[in-house]
Write a protein that holds these residues in place. Sequence first.
Motif, PDB file in Angstrom:
ATOM      1  N   ARG A  89      -5.997  -5.752 -15.086  1.00 30.47           N
ATOM      2  CA  ARG A  89      -6.371  -4.576 -14.296  1.00 30.47           C
ATOM      3  C   ARG A  89      -5.149  -4.064 -13.554  1.00 30.47           C
ATOM      4  NH1 ARG A  89      -8.470  -3.834  -8.872  1.00 30.47           N
ATOM      5  NH2 ARG A  89      -9.690  -1.941  -8.810  1.00 30.47           N
ATOM      6  N   VAL A  90      -4.997  -2.735 -13.540  1.00 30.36           N
ATOM      7  CA  VAL A  90      -4.003  -2.067 -12.698  1.00 30.36           C
ATOM      8  C   VAL A  90      -4.705  -0.868 -12.081  1.00 30.36           C
ATOM      9  CG1 VAL A  90      -1.789  -0.873 -12.563  1.00 30.36           C
ATOM     10  CG2 VAL A  90      -2.094  -2.741 -14.212  1.00 30.36           C
ATOM     11  N   SER A  91      -4.710  -0.822 -10.758  1.00 32.10           N
ATOM     12  CA  SER A  91      -5.326   0.283 -10.033  1.00 32.10           C
ATOM     13  C   SER A  91      -4.266   0.900  -9.125  1.00 32.10           C
ATOM     14  CB  SER A  91      -6.495  -0.249  -9.191  1.00 32.10           C
ATOM     15  OG  SER A  91      -6.985   0.754  -8.335  1.00 32.10           O
ATOM     16  N   VAL A  92      -4.141   2.217  -9.178  1.00 26.83           N
ATOM     17  CA  VAL A  92      -3.144   2.923  -8.368  1.00 26.83           C
ATOM     18  C   VAL A  92      -3.845   4.028  -7.602  1.00 26.83           C
ATOM     19  CG1 VAL A  92      -1.013   4.288  -8.403  1.00 26.83           C
ATOM     20  CG2 VAL A  92      -1.336   2.413 -10.044  1.00 26.83           C
ATOM     21  N   ASP A  93      -3.642   4.039  -6.289  1.00 25.52           N
ATOM     22  CA  ASP A  93      -4.238   5.057  -5.430  1.00 25.52           C
ATOM     23  C   ASP A  93      -3.157   5.753  -4.615  1.00 25.52           C
ATOM     24  OD1 ASP A  93      -7.072   4.625  -5.989  1.00 25.52           O
ATOM     25  OD2 ASP A  93      -6.779   2.698  -4.996  1.00 25.52           O
ATOM     26  N   PHE A  94      -3.388   7.022  -4.335  1.00 18.80           N
ATOM     27  CA  PHE A  94      -2.490   7.804  -3.488  1.00 18.80           C
ATOM     28  C   PHE A  94      -3.277   8.298  -2.286  1.00 18.80           C
ATOM     29  CE2 PHE A  94      -0.669   8.149  -7.736  1.00 18.80           C
ATOM     30  CZ  PHE A  94       0.624   7.738  -7.478  1.00 18.80           C
ATOM     31  N   ASN A  95      -2.724   8.076  -1.112  1.00 20.26           N
ATOM     32  CA  ASN A  95      -3.340   8.522   0.134  1.00 20.26           C
ATOM     33  C   ASN A  95      -2.426   9.576   0.754  1.00 20.26           C
ATOM     34  OD1 ASN A  95      -4.970   8.647   2.441  1.00 20.26           O
ATOM     35  ND2 ASN A  95      -3.868   6.997   3.433  1.00 20.26           N
ATOM     36  N   ILE A  96      -2.961  10.765   0.972  1.00 12.67           N
ATOM     37  CA  ILE A  96      -2.204  11.860   1.577  1.00 12.67           C
ATOM     38  C   ILE A  96      -2.304  11.737   3.090  1.00 12.67           C
ATOM     39  CG2 ILE A  96      -1.982  14.375   1.754  1.00 12.67           C
ATOM     40  CD1 ILE A  96      -1.627  13.312  -1.134  1.00 12.67           C
ATOM     41  N   VAL A  97      -1.161  11.730   3.760  1.00 13.15           N
ATOM     42  CA  VAL A  97      -1.106  11.724   5.223  1.00 13.15           C
ATOM     43  C   VAL A  97      -0.461  13.057   5.618  1.00 13.15           C
ATOM     44  CG1 VAL A  97      -0.376  10.480   7.288  1.00 13.15           C
ATOM     45  CG2 VAL A  97      -0.837   9.217   5.163  1.00 13.15           C
ATOM     46  N   ALA A  98      -1.306  14.091   5.724  1.00 14.13           N
ATOM     47  CA  ALA A  98      -0.814  15.451   5.906  1.00 14.13           C
ATOM     48  C   ALA A  98       0.013  15.625   7.178  1.00 14.13           C
ATOM     49  CB  ALA A  98      -1.988  16.433   5.913  1.00 14.13           C
ATOM     50  N   LYS A 100       1.992  13.729   8.579  1.00 13.23           N
ATOM     51  CA  LYS A 100       3.336  13.151   8.442  1.00 13.23           C
ATOM     52  C   LYS A 100       4.033  13.656   7.176  1.00 13.23           C
ATOM     53  CE  LYS A 100       2.351   8.902  10.958  1.00 13.23           C
ATOM     54  NZ  LYS A 100       2.397   7.438  10.900  1.00 13.23           N
ATOM     55  N   ALA A 101       3.396  14.576   6.436  1.00 15.01           N
ATOM     56  CA  ALA A 101       3.921  15.075   5.156  1.00 15.01           C
ATOM     57  C   ALA A 101       4.345  13.901   4.285  1.00 15.01           C
ATOM     58  CB  ALA A 101       5.060  16.065   5.370  1.00 15.01           C
ATOM     59  N   MET A 102       3.383  13.014   4.053  1.00 13.37           N
ATOM     60  CA  MET A 102       3.676  11.751   3.376  1.00 13.37           C
ATOM     61  C   MET A 102       2.552  11.406   2.395  1.00 13.37           C
ATOM     62  SD  MET A 102       4.457   8.084   5.221  1.00 13.37           S
ATOM     63  CE  MET A 102       2.956   8.050   6.175  1.00 13.37           C
ATOM     64  N   ILE A 103       2.938  10.741   1.333  1.00 12.76           N
ATOM     65  CA  ILE A 103       1.981  10.194   0.373  1.00 12.76           C
ATOM     66  C   ILE A 103       2.223   8.691   0.323  1.00 12.76           C
ATOM     67  CG2 ILE A 103       1.192  10.147  -2.024  1.00 12.76           C
ATOM     68  CD1 ILE A 103       2.345  13.022  -2.284  1.00 12.76           C
ATOM     69  N   ILE A 104       1.161   7.920   0.454  1.00 10.68           N
ATOM     70  CA  ILE A 104       1.241   6.465   0.349  1.00 10.68           C
ATOM     71  C   ILE A 104       0.673   6.063  -1.007  1.00 10.68           C
ATOM     72  CG2 ILE A 104       0.465   4.244   1.277  1.00 10.68           C
ATOM     73  CD1 ILE A 104       0.235   5.699   4.021  1.00 10.68           C
ATOM     74  N   CYS A 105       1.442   5.294  -1.748  1.00  7.20           N
ATOM     75  CA  CYS A 105       1.007   4.770  -3.042  1.00  7.20           C
ATOM     76  C   CYS A 105       0.648   3.302  -2.852  1.00  7.20           C
ATOM     77  CB  CYS A 105       2.127   4.904  -4.069  1.00  7.20           C
ATOM     78  SG  CYS A 105       1.733   4.194  -5.685  1.00  7.20           S
ATOM     79  N   THR A 106      -0.535   2.918  -3.333  1.00 10.44           N
ATOM     80  CA  THR A 106      -0.970   1.525  -3.290  1.00 10.44           C
ATOM     81  C   THR A 106      -1.371   1.108  -4.700  1.00 10.44           C
ATOM     82  OG1 THR A 106      -1.778   1.828  -1.036  1.00 10.44           O
ATOM     83  CG2 THR A 106      -2.569  -0.115  -2.221  1.00 10.44           C
ATOM     84  N   ALA A 107      -0.843  -0.032  -5.127  1.00 11.28           N
ATOM     85  CA  ALA A 107      -1.162  -0.549  -6.462  1.00 11.28           C
ATOM     86  C   ALA A 107      -1.752  -1.941  -6.335  1.00 11.28           C
ATOM     87  CB  ALA A 107       0.091  -0.599  -7.331  1.00 11.28           C
ATOM     88  N   GLN A 108      -2.824  -2.180  -7.075  1.00 13.33           N
ATOM     89  CA  GLN A 108      -3.405  -3.514  -7.184  1.00 13.33           C
ATOM     90  C   GLN A 108      -3.338  -3.921  -8.643  1.00 13.33           C
ATOM     91  OE1 GLN A 108      -7.306  -4.124  -5.541  1.00 13.33           O
ATOM     92  NE2 GLN A 108      -7.478  -6.160  -6.396  1.00 13.33           N
ATOM     93  N   VAL A 109      -2.774  -5.109  -8.873  1.00 13.61           N
ATOM     94  CA  VAL A 109      -2.581  -5.601 -10.232  1.00 13.61           C
ATOM     95  C   VAL A 109      -3.237  -6.970 -10.342  1.00 13.61           C
ATOM     96  CG1 VAL A 109      -0.874  -6.213 -11.989  1.00 13.61           C
ATOM     97  CG2 VAL A 109      -0.414  -4.322 -10.417  1.00 13.61           C
ATOM     98  N   GLU A 110      -3.878  -7.230 -11.493  1.00 13.25           N
ATOM     99  CA  GLU A 110      -4.556  -8.508 -11.715  1.00 13.25           C
ATOM    100  C   GLU A 110      -4.235  -9.059 -13.096  1.00 13.25           C
ATOM    101  OE1 GLU A 110      -8.746  -8.548 -10.775  1.00 13.25           O
ATOM    102  OE2 GLU A 110      -8.492  -6.960  -9.282  1.00 13.25           O
TER     103      GLU A 110
END
Length: 172
Positions: A89-98, A100-110
């Motif tokens: 499994r590989v899951s990738v999510d992007f969270n917009i932090v408007a 701060k004009a920032m995008i946070i990428c989070t990945a979970q790998v199994e």
Amino acid sequence: MTIEAQSTELTHFDQSGQAHMVDVAGKQDTHRTAVASGSIRMQAATLTIVTQGNAKKGDVLGIARIAAIMAAKRTSDLIPLCHPLPLTRVSVDFNIVAEKAMIICTAQVETIGKTGVEMEALSAVQIGLLTIYDMCKAVDRGMVMSDIRVLEKHGGKSGDWTSMIDAAPAQT
């Protein structure tokens, strides 16, 4: 969750100091997971282009997600002493932090295997962020990637580990 003690030995060097791939043949197959994250800061106008889907190269976050998943799958091709792993499994999510004009990428790998997937999670995050940079550099070459790190890992002989960086009191 437990916090493991860090080993003081480097495992990718033999007794004479030569680099080698760690022998994992004697390890048990276990369910292993890792979560990593990182961020990219940009101009507010660039973030608007990303969130409104107006980038000339296409769907920035959709393409970055695919690139991140591909990076996790190809980590052993990119990092010389990493074992090739059959990822489950590989899951990738992007969270917009408007604000701060920032995008946070989070990945979970199994995986179910003999070695952990921290490097695969880190590779996914970094390539996801690099893809955002590549797709937006025509309008914003000053983007900054930062805070790329493992947040947690589970499984294996060393057990569970969770980053304590965010738990520390803020410096004033």
